[in-house]
Design an enzyme around this catalytic site. Structure first.
Site: not given
Ligand SMILES: O=P(O)(O)OC[C@H](O)CO
Ligand SMILES: Nc1ncnc2c1ncn2[C@@H]1O[C@H](COP(=O)(O)OP(=O)(O)O)[C@@H](O)[C@H]1O
Length: 494
Positions: A240, A79-80
């Site tokens: 995600d 995200q983001h």
């Molecule tokens: O890389 P990840 O799976 O820890 O994902 C990051 C998230 O989207 C943060 O909100």
């Protein structure tokens, strides 16, 4: 054979799964590691070239025979992250990621201009946090004005992949709700926040689409580059966590999903907009038409990876070492803010190891404490969910950390809720595949996502962990101590 494919662009790697939706089996997977630019001022960046390479490597590894059978694709992404593209479709700057904390000043500028934290929460349902997209856009404007002047497309990582496959510029509600440009309650862009950043911003944002609608169709260029069928639908996709919700069946109320990856997240489905930003629950939308209140910490496997590297262990040794220490790590506590932290909001936070005595200072206790602390950091979210009226009967655990039996038991004991693990790995990529299937089925009549999840998400009972009363009592005390230490340390990093 009838298949759909899911793509998950995580922080550490991109993964692609091909899912046989008749046999309900993942028939092939491929992955490609992702690099990370990491600097001491909190910068955490990746590049579009690495995302492009990820697609080439993953699809290059999958067999032509399986790729030919793909009928739809769904994409999940961290995200983001802010992908800034110019009119020629080229990146104007690196992608600042969800874990980038270099935008403290920009958060303050936006919050002050909006009228303070309460006003920001009223406009968005969320606080203005360094991880979110909005301060990254203002950062580009203030630090790279030339790049900002050429800005044409504002994408999140999964939107960028949607666009690579289809050429269409759209965004769905789940990932949009994590931009801090979006009014989650009313499901629309926040004019107030967008205008604070720049008057041209609203005009640059993509069209919002429903989660059951396609983002577009695989175009000829992508079909040729990746060896996939031309014209098949690419579903809306999502962040995600939103896609992890689909891949674990958290599309109805009753249970929560917890992800132990680079980040630690805890989230539940709601059919009405709810949030508790003061207690760490962001008011996000789901990628299935509802809402997804969510807690995110920036340091989950970051903590265990730090300890693993410090003591030069592999993953097996890490688990063996932690198993030598008793529940509660004999009082050793790790405060895991290695990358700064977002819950609590301490972008300049630092990690510490505390509770050390001459009797308990050893490798095993520090190692186990890193497993425990990553779960302590999410426990406040569970209390916040209960206050909002959630009565989770179980937590569905996903992410790399869920592979560890020891960590699963620690999670059950710290949360005092049964832990269940989905049968099929890679929940976010599988969520993408299932959303792709939803999109496909919607083309020939109405299909219910919760029915689809019921049909396709099964649990692996051999990986279940139930709370053990004696351990729960130890962790209740240790968690109290953890909160005390965090409260004491917080002013140091404010
Ligand atoms: O890389 P990840 O799976 O820890 O994902 C990051 C998230 O989207 C943060 O909100
Ligand atoms: N058996 C295990 N025990 C502890 N940690 C594990 C285990 N297997 C994987 N991991 C952790 O999971 C991480 C990868 O998690 P993943 O969810 O794929 O990350 P992300 O989505 O953030 O890229 C690895 O870096 C590792 O730290």
């Amino acid at each position: 054979m009838k298949t759909v494919a899911g793509i998950d662009l995580g922080t550490q790697s991109m993964k692609v799964v091909i899912y046989d939706y008749e046999k309900k089996e993942i028939i092939e997977t491929a992955s490609c590691p992702m690099e990370l630019i990491s600097e001491s001022d909190g910068t955490r960046e990746q590049t579009t070239e690495w995302f492009d390479k990820g697609l080439e490597v993953c699809f290059g590894k999958l067999s032509d025979e399986n790729k030919k059978t793909i009928e739809a694709i769904g994409i999940s992404g961290q995200q983001h992250g802010f992908v800034p593209l110019g009119a020629d479709g080229k990146a104007l700057y690196n992608i600042k990621l969800w874990c980038d904390t270099s935008t403290v000043e920009e958060c303050k500028i936006i919050t002050d201009a909006a009228g303070g934290e309460e006003a920001v929460i009223n406009a968005l349902g969320n606080l203005m946090l360094t991880g979110f997209t909005a301060p990254k856009i203002l950062w580009l404007k203030r630090n790279k004005p030339e790049a900002f002047s050429k800005l044409k497309y504002i994408m999140l990582p999964h939107d960028y992949l949607n666009w690579k496959l289809t050429g269409d510029y759209v965004m769905e509600y789940g990932d949009a709700s994590g931009t801090a440009l979006f009014d989650s309650k009313n499901r629309k862009w926040s004019e107030k926040i967008c205008n604070i950043i720049d008057p041209k911003l609203l005009g640059l944002l993509p069209k919002l689409i429903e989660p059951s609608a396609p983002a577009g169709k695989v175009n000829e260029e992508a079909a040729k580059a990746y060896g996939i069928p031309v014209g098949i639908p690419v579903s809306a996709g999502g962040g995600d966590n939103m896609m992890g919700a689909v891949g674990t069946g958290t599309v109805v109320d009753g249970f929560l999903t917890m992800s132990m990856g680079t980040s630690g997240t805890l989230y539940g489905y709601s059919d009405k907009p709810i949030a508790d930003p003061a207690n760490g629950l962001s008011g996000f939308c789901s990628s299935t038409g509802g809402w997804l209140p969510l807690l995110c910490t920036m340091n989950c496997t970051v903590a265990t990876e730090f300890v693993r590297n410090l003591f030069q262990m592999d993953i097996k040794q890490l688990n063996e070492e932690a198993s030598k220490s008793p529940c509660g790590s004999e009082g050793v506590l790790v405060i895991p803010f290695f990358n700064g932290e977002r819950t609590p909001n301490l972008p300049n936070g630092r990690a510490s190891i505390t509770g050390l005595t001459s009797a308990n200072t050893n490798r095993a206790n520090i190692t186990r404490a890193s497993f425990e602390s990553a779960v302590f950091a999410m426990r406040g979210g569970l209390d916040a969910f209960r206050k909002l009226g959630f009565q989770p009967k179980e937590i569905r655990l996903i992410g790399g950390g869920s592979k560890s039996p020891l960590w699963r038991q620690i999670a059950a004991d710290v949360m005092n809720v049964p832990i269940r693990v989905p049968l099929l790995d890679e929940a976010a990529a599988l969520g993408g595949a299932i959303q792709g299937l939803w999109c496909l089925k919607n083309q020939s009549g109405k299909c219910d996502i919760s029915e689809l999840c019921k049909e396709h998400i099964k649990l692996d009972e051999s990986k279940s962990a139930n709370p053990i009363a004696e351990n729960v009592a130890i962790y209740d005390k240790a968690y109290e101590e953890y909160c005390k230490v965090v409260k004491t340390l917080s002013p140091l990093y404010a």
